[in-house]
Each structure stands twice: as C-alpha cells, then as structure tokens.
Design a protein around this motif. Structure first.
Motif, PDB file in Angstrom:
ATOM      1  N   LEU A 189      32.769  36.759  40.919  1.00  0.00           N
ATOM      2  CA  LEU A 189      33.908  35.920  40.552  1.00  0.00           C
ATOM      3  C   LEU A 189      34.432  35.255  41.818  1.00  0.00           C
ATOM      4  O   LEU A 189      34.598  35.907  42.857  1.00  0.00           O
ATOM      5  CB  LEU A 189      34.999  36.762  39.903  1.00  0.00           C
ATOM      6  CG  LEU A 189      36.163  35.990  39.276  1.00  0.00           C
ATOM      7  CD1 LEU A 189      35.670  35.107  38.131  1.00  0.00           C
ATOM      8  CD2 LEU A 189      37.243  36.946  38.774  1.00  0.00           C
ATOM      9  N   LEU A 216      38.448  29.212  33.383  1.00  0.00           N
ATOM     10  CA  LEU A 216      37.325  29.988  33.904  1.00  0.00           C
ATOM     11  C   LEU A 216      36.024  29.214  33.707  1.00  0.00           C
ATOM     12  O   LEU A 216      35.724  28.765  32.602  1.00  0.00           O
ATOM     13  CB  LEU A 216      37.243  31.335  33.178  1.00  0.00           C
ATOM     14  CG  LEU A 216      36.015  32.200  33.458  1.00  0.00           C
ATOM     15  CD1 LEU A 216      35.971  32.646  34.918  1.00  0.00           C
ATOM     16  CD2 LEU A 216      35.997  33.410  32.522  1.00  0.00           C
ATOM     17  N   SER A 265      38.210  40.653  36.603  1.00  0.00           N
ATOM     18  CA  SER A 265      36.991  41.201  37.201  1.00  0.00           C
ATOM     19  C   SER A 265      36.493  42.416  36.435  1.00  0.00           C
ATOM     20  O   SER A 265      35.287  42.560  36.165  1.00  0.00           O
ATOM     21  CB  SER A 265      37.241  41.570  38.667  1.00  0.00           C
ATOM     22  OG  SER A 265      37.563  40.434  39.434  1.00  0.00           O
ATOM     23  N   LEU A 285      32.493  32.017  37.668  1.00  0.00           N
ATOM     24  CA  LEU A 285      31.411  32.969  37.846  1.00  0.00           C
ATOM     25  C   LEU A 285      30.236  32.230  38.466  1.00  0.00           C
ATOM     26  O   LEU A 285      29.723  31.265  37.891  1.00  0.00           O
ATOM     27  CB  LEU A 285      31.016  33.584  36.504  1.00  0.00           C
ATOM     28  CG  LEU A 285      32.022  34.582  35.950  1.00  0.00           C
ATOM     29  CD1 LEU A 285      31.831  34.779  34.462  1.00  0.00           C
ATOM     30  CD2 LEU A 285      31.894  35.909  36.684  1.00  0.00           C
ATOM     31  N   CYS A 322      39.154  29.988  38.485  1.00  0.00           N
ATOM     32  CA  CYS A 322      38.110  30.852  39.025  1.00  0.00           C
ATOM     33  C   CYS A 322      36.805  30.515  38.310  1.00  0.00           C
ATOM     34  O   CYS A 322      36.790  29.844  37.277  1.00  0.00           O
ATOM     35  CB  CYS A 322      38.459  32.331  38.867  1.00  0.00           C
ATOM     36  SG  CYS A 322      38.970  32.793  37.189  1.00  0.00           S
TER      37      CYS A 322
END
Length: 296
Positions: free
Chosen positions: A267, A95, A283, A145, A143
């Motif tokens: 996201l 992430l 999420s 942010l 993924c």
C-alpha cells in the motif's frame, strides 16, 4: 474574486458552454455570464473567446483556469482534513490498484471495508501503475496498491503480501506432467506477455531473464484475461499471479520449484497524508482480503 466565481470559471472551461455551465451551477445563464465578465474586468484580461458556436479559453485563460482548479482542490483538501480530524475513519477513501490486481482483490476487499469502516465512502480506481503514481502525486488518490518497491520521495509504502507466479499452459502441453517447474524447463520457451505499460509485463520479463526464456514477439495482449484465453486456445504459455489463477477447462497452472518468482504487493500513500489511522486499518483489511481470494 471569490470561490464561487472560480467554480463558474471551471464549469465553463469544462463544458465549453455558458448555458450548460449555468445548468451545472444551478443559476441562470445571464447571471453566470455576468459573473464571468466581472471577473475578466477585475483582472483586466480576456479569459474566454466567445462566438455564437463555441467558447474557448484564451492562452492566458488556460493558465488562470489551471490555478482556479488548484485553489478549489486545496479548498476541498481543507474541508477533508477538518472532517478527518473529527472522525479519522470517515469520509471519502480513493483507493487505486493496477488491472492485474484490482479485478481479483477488490471483490474480496470491498465487503471487508464496508463492514469494518461503515462511515467510509469508497472510491475505487483501476489504472496502470504509472497513472496511479501520477494521481497520488496530484492528490486524486489517497492511496494505491502497487508492486514493490516504489522509489518516490513523496510517498510512504508498506509491503502487505507476496503473490507468487504460476506457469499457465494448455492441458496438452508437455510440461503438464510435472508437479513443479524448474528454470531449465523454460529455457528456450517463448512466453506470451502483456503490452507495454503493464507492471506485470516487467515482472514477467525479469522471470524470463532468470530462467532463460524469451518473449513471444509476434503476439501481445492488453489484459490478463486475454492472455489466459490465448493459452486455453493453445497459442502459447504465460505467467499468471496466483491471486488471478482460476480453474478453467483446457488450462493448467504449474507452480515453480521454491523459491518461486513472485511480486510483492504494498500500500502506497503520500507522506503528507493525515490519514494514518485509516491507512493502518486498511492495510490489515487488504492482508485479510488477499487470504480470501479463491484458490485453485
């Protein structure tokens, strides 16, 4: 040629040393050297230039090494897909987030993930937005942010929360007596901003154009914390996202009159990702974490 030979190839390319590559691969140096030589003979080319002091890939060798990296990455992807199919909420989760968000959201988010997703091995990456997009594109991240919107055909995204901007000023600034700031208050003011490459800089410039403020051209910071300390020192004023606002002596945060300028955090992940269940769970945890960040 087999996958093991490609692993040897990459080890030599990374370390520029047959001895160190052999240690990484847990084999003897003669064995590794023999395997590399067999691979070169099989292909009929020279992959590495060898001298007593260094090992360098040839021009064609660089292309072969790049292909080997892609092959081994696809092998890892196959293994990960199989493991994910058996247990969607397990395995590695890579992430990413940009610096003006990561430092303030991750401390709240990590405990939530560890509790709700105990079989996930969390790998956090803090980079500027452009680097995060490149890593998503290359498969190094699952993924990230990012500030919305994101216009990339290969990505899906989901907005998660809005983060409003506050005006950070020194305690003795003339605006400290106001309960809220309006556009006219900043007309002609010069704001301290981050250096090029930070997405917060882009958002701040948009706000400047809206309210008639200008950028302080003589001073730029490389981090939000530097900006904060510059304001405390009386060097100028700046915009700080609410998620990053922390009470400090000598510093005052002033809200804007509604509708306040803000950034939308979402996201982002590849459309080809097979981790839909994990993305949905993550999420919700991110939304919860955004509500838990310390407030003024």
């Amino acid at each position: 040629m087999n996958l093991r030979d490609l692993q040897y190839l990459i080890a030599v390319a990374d370390l520029r040393s047959f001895g160190q590559a052999a240690e990484r691969c847990f084999i003897s140096q003669p064995t590794l050297s023999t395997q590399i030589k067999k691979l070169e003979d099989e292909l009929g080319i020279q992959i590495f230039e060898r001298t007593n002091k260094k090992v360098l890939p040839t021009e064609l060798g660089e292309q072969i090494i790049a292909s080997a990296r892609r092959i081994l990455k696809e092998q890892a992807n196959i293994k990960e897909l199989a493991a994910t199919a058996q247990d969607p909420l397990s395995g590695n989760l890579r992430l990413g987030a940009f610096p003006t968000l990561a430092s303030y959201l991750f401390p709240q988010l990590v405990p939530l993930i560890k509790h709700a997703l105990p079989r996930i091995r969390l790998i956090l990456v803090e980079e500027k937005s452009e680097q995060l997009l490149q890593q998503l594109r290359g498969g190094q991240l699952d993924c990230a942010l990012l500030a919305m919107p994101i216009y990339e055909d290969f990505l899906d995204s989901q907005p998660l929360f809005d983060d409003e901007f506050l005006l950070a000023v020194h305690d003795d600034h003339p605006l400290t007596g106001k309960a809220t700031v309006v556009a006219d208050d900043l007309n002609g003011e010069r704001l301290l901003l981050l250096d090029e490459g930070h997405c917060l800089r882009g958002h701040a410039l948009q706000v400047c154009r809206t309210v008639g403020a200008d950028e302080e051209q003589d001073v730029r910071a490389t981090s939000l914390e530097t900006l904060r300390q510059m304001v405390r020192a009386g060097t100028g004023i700046t915009l700080v996202p609410r998620i990053a606002a922390r009470a400090e002596a000598g510093l005052r945060y002033l809200p804007f009159q509604p509708p306040a300028p803000n950034r939308t955090i979402g996201l982002v992940w590849r459309k080809t990702s097979a981790r839909d269940a994990l993305i949905r769970e993550l999420s919700e945890l991110i939304r919860t974490a955004s509500d838990l960040t310390p407030s003024l």
